[in-house]
Scaffold this motif. Structure first.
Motif, PDB file in Angstrom:
ATOM      1  N   VAL A  10      -7.778  14.328  25.212  1.00  0.00           N
ATOM      2  CA  VAL A  10      -6.575  13.623  24.772  1.00  0.00           C
ATOM      3  C   VAL A  10      -6.889  12.832  23.507  1.00  0.00           C
ATOM      4  CG1 VAL A  10      -7.008  11.672  26.331  1.00  0.00           C
ATOM      5  CG2 VAL A  10      -4.695  12.121  25.580  1.00  0.00           C
ATOM      6  N   SER A  11      -5.922  12.769  22.610  1.00  0.00           N
ATOM      7  CA  SER A  11      -6.094  11.945  21.405  1.00  0.00           C
ATOM      8  C   SER A  11      -5.936  10.480  21.789  1.00  0.00           C
ATOM      9  CB  SER A  11      -5.045  12.328  20.351  1.00  0.00           C
ATOM     10  OG  SER A  11      -3.744  11.989  20.799  1.00  0.00           O
ATOM     11  N   LEU A  12      -6.408   9.595  20.937  1.00  0.00           N
ATOM     12  CA  LEU A  12      -6.303   8.167  21.222  1.00  0.00           C
ATOM     13  C   LEU A  12      -4.849   7.728  21.384  1.00  0.00           C
ATOM     14  CD1 LEU A  12      -7.856   5.517  21.598  1.00  0.00           C
ATOM     15  CD2 LEU A  12      -7.719   5.187  19.130  1.00  0.00           C
ATOM     16  N   ALA A  17      -2.083  17.905  22.612  1.00  0.00           N
ATOM     17  CA  ALA A  17      -1.953  18.824  21.483  1.00  0.00           C
ATOM     18  C   ALA A  17      -1.121  18.136  20.415  1.00  0.00           C
ATOM     19  CB  ALA A  17      -1.290  20.129  21.912  1.00  0.00           C
ATOM     20  N   ALA A  18      -1.492  18.345  19.174  1.00  0.00           N
ATOM     21  CA  ALA A  18      -0.728  17.822  18.043  1.00  0.00           C
ATOM     22  C   ALA A  18       0.494  18.722  17.836  1.00  0.00           C
ATOM     23  CB  ALA A  18      -1.607  17.796  16.799  1.00  0.00           C
ATOM     24  N   ILE A  23      -4.738  22.127  18.715  1.00  0.00           N
ATOM     25  CA  ILE A  23      -5.783  21.430  19.472  1.00  0.00           C
ATOM     26  C   ILE A  23      -7.109  21.434  18.712  1.00  0.00           C
ATOM     27  CG2 ILE A  23      -4.717  21.790  21.731  1.00  0.00           C
ATOM     28  CD1 ILE A  23      -6.787  24.091  22.141  1.00  0.00           C
ATOM     29  N   GLY A  24      -7.059  21.704  17.422  1.00  0.00           N
ATOM     30  CA  GLY A  24      -8.267  21.759  16.603  1.00  0.00           C
ATOM     31  C   GLY A  24      -9.058  20.473  16.591  1.00  0.00           C
ATOM     32  N   GLY A 153       3.288  15.342  19.328  1.00  0.00           N
ATOM     33  CA  GLY A 153       2.883  16.591  19.947  1.00  0.00           C
ATOM     34  C   GLY A 153       3.183  16.593  21.426  1.00  0.00           C
ATOM     35  N   THR A 154       2.255  17.097  22.203  1.00  0.00           N
ATOM     36  CA  THR A 154       2.415  17.211  23.651  1.00  0.00           C
ATOM     37  C   THR A 154       1.698  16.043  24.323  1.00  0.00           C
ATOM     38  OG1 THR A 154       2.394  19.619  23.420  1.00  0.00           O
ATOM     39  CG2 THR A 154       2.070  18.717  25.641  1.00  0.00           C
ATOM     40  N   PRO A 155       2.442  15.148  24.988  1.00  0.00           N
ATOM     41  CA  PRO A 155       1.799  13.984  25.599  1.00  0.00           C
ATOM     42  C   PRO A 155       1.041  14.332  26.882  1.00  0.00           C
ATOM     43  CG  PRO A 155       4.145  13.944  26.050  1.00  0.00           C
ATOM     44  CD  PRO A 155       3.884  15.129  25.145  1.00  0.00           C
TER      45      PRO A 155
END
Length: 187
Positions: A10-12, A17-18, A23-24, A153-155
């Motif tokens: 997960v991103s901060l 996913a952005a 998902i890079g 993106g996708t939470p």
């Protein structure tokens, strides 16, 4: 009763996913990859939503035959292929790789599977996990939080009607400044 675990990179700012399903940013270090591989080894059944399934199934069954595949990737691929899986989709017609397709009511089937005897189940795919989250079926959350803000993106989490109280049971820092946290649901 089985335990249901929802875990992903997960991103901060809370996205798996952005925009554009990118998902890079979430390429795992060897240590994080090994963590996810070990978790897969300890899991009896994996539950997938359609989008995540369609992303995983073209890659993992044949990765061991790809040039440059590492022993860790080959091991993960073998475990993934052999693992019993359930895919929830109303649009897919068939699935492969030791997988069963469920096109009916996902929450009812997840609750039924949870009530069975057996080891832990993991759940993946934002839409499927959101339905299980809203139904109060998830027992544990695992977040591998990357130090990146993707802005949308996708939470990882969905909107909920009620609070879900959690207990922190593990935290550690991994290479690349990724922070792994694991929470159990307080019931």
């Amino acid at each position: 009763m089985r335990k249901l675990i929802y875990g992903m990179n997960v991103s901060l700012d809370g996205y798996i996913a952005a925009p554009g399903d990118d998902i890079g940013w979430s390429v795992p270090s060897d240590e994080l990859f090994q963590y996810w591989s070990d978790r897969l080894q300890a899991t009896d059944l994996s539950l997938y939503g359609r989008k995540l399934w369609q992303m995983m199934c073209p890659y993992w069954p044949t990765v061991a035959q790809q040039p440059g595949a590492t022993p860790a990737e080959a091991g993960f691929a073998r475990r993934w292929r052999d693992m019993p899986k359930v895919v929830f989709s109303s649009t897919l017609g068939q699935v492969d790789w030791n997988t069963r397709l469920v096109s009916g009511e996902a929450v009812a089937e997840i609750a039924r599977l949870k009530a069975e005897d057996g080891g832990p189940m993991d759940i993946g795919g934002a839409t499927l996990a959101a339905a299980a989250m809203r139904a109060g079926l998830i027992d544990e959350y695992v977040l591998a939080t990357a130090p990146v803000l993707v802005g949308g993106g996708t939470p990882f989490f969905t909107a909920l009607d009620d609070w879900v109280n959690l207990k922190l049971v593990e935290t550690r820092t991994l290479p690349g400044d990724v922070v792994l946290t694991r929470y159990e649901t307080r019931r």
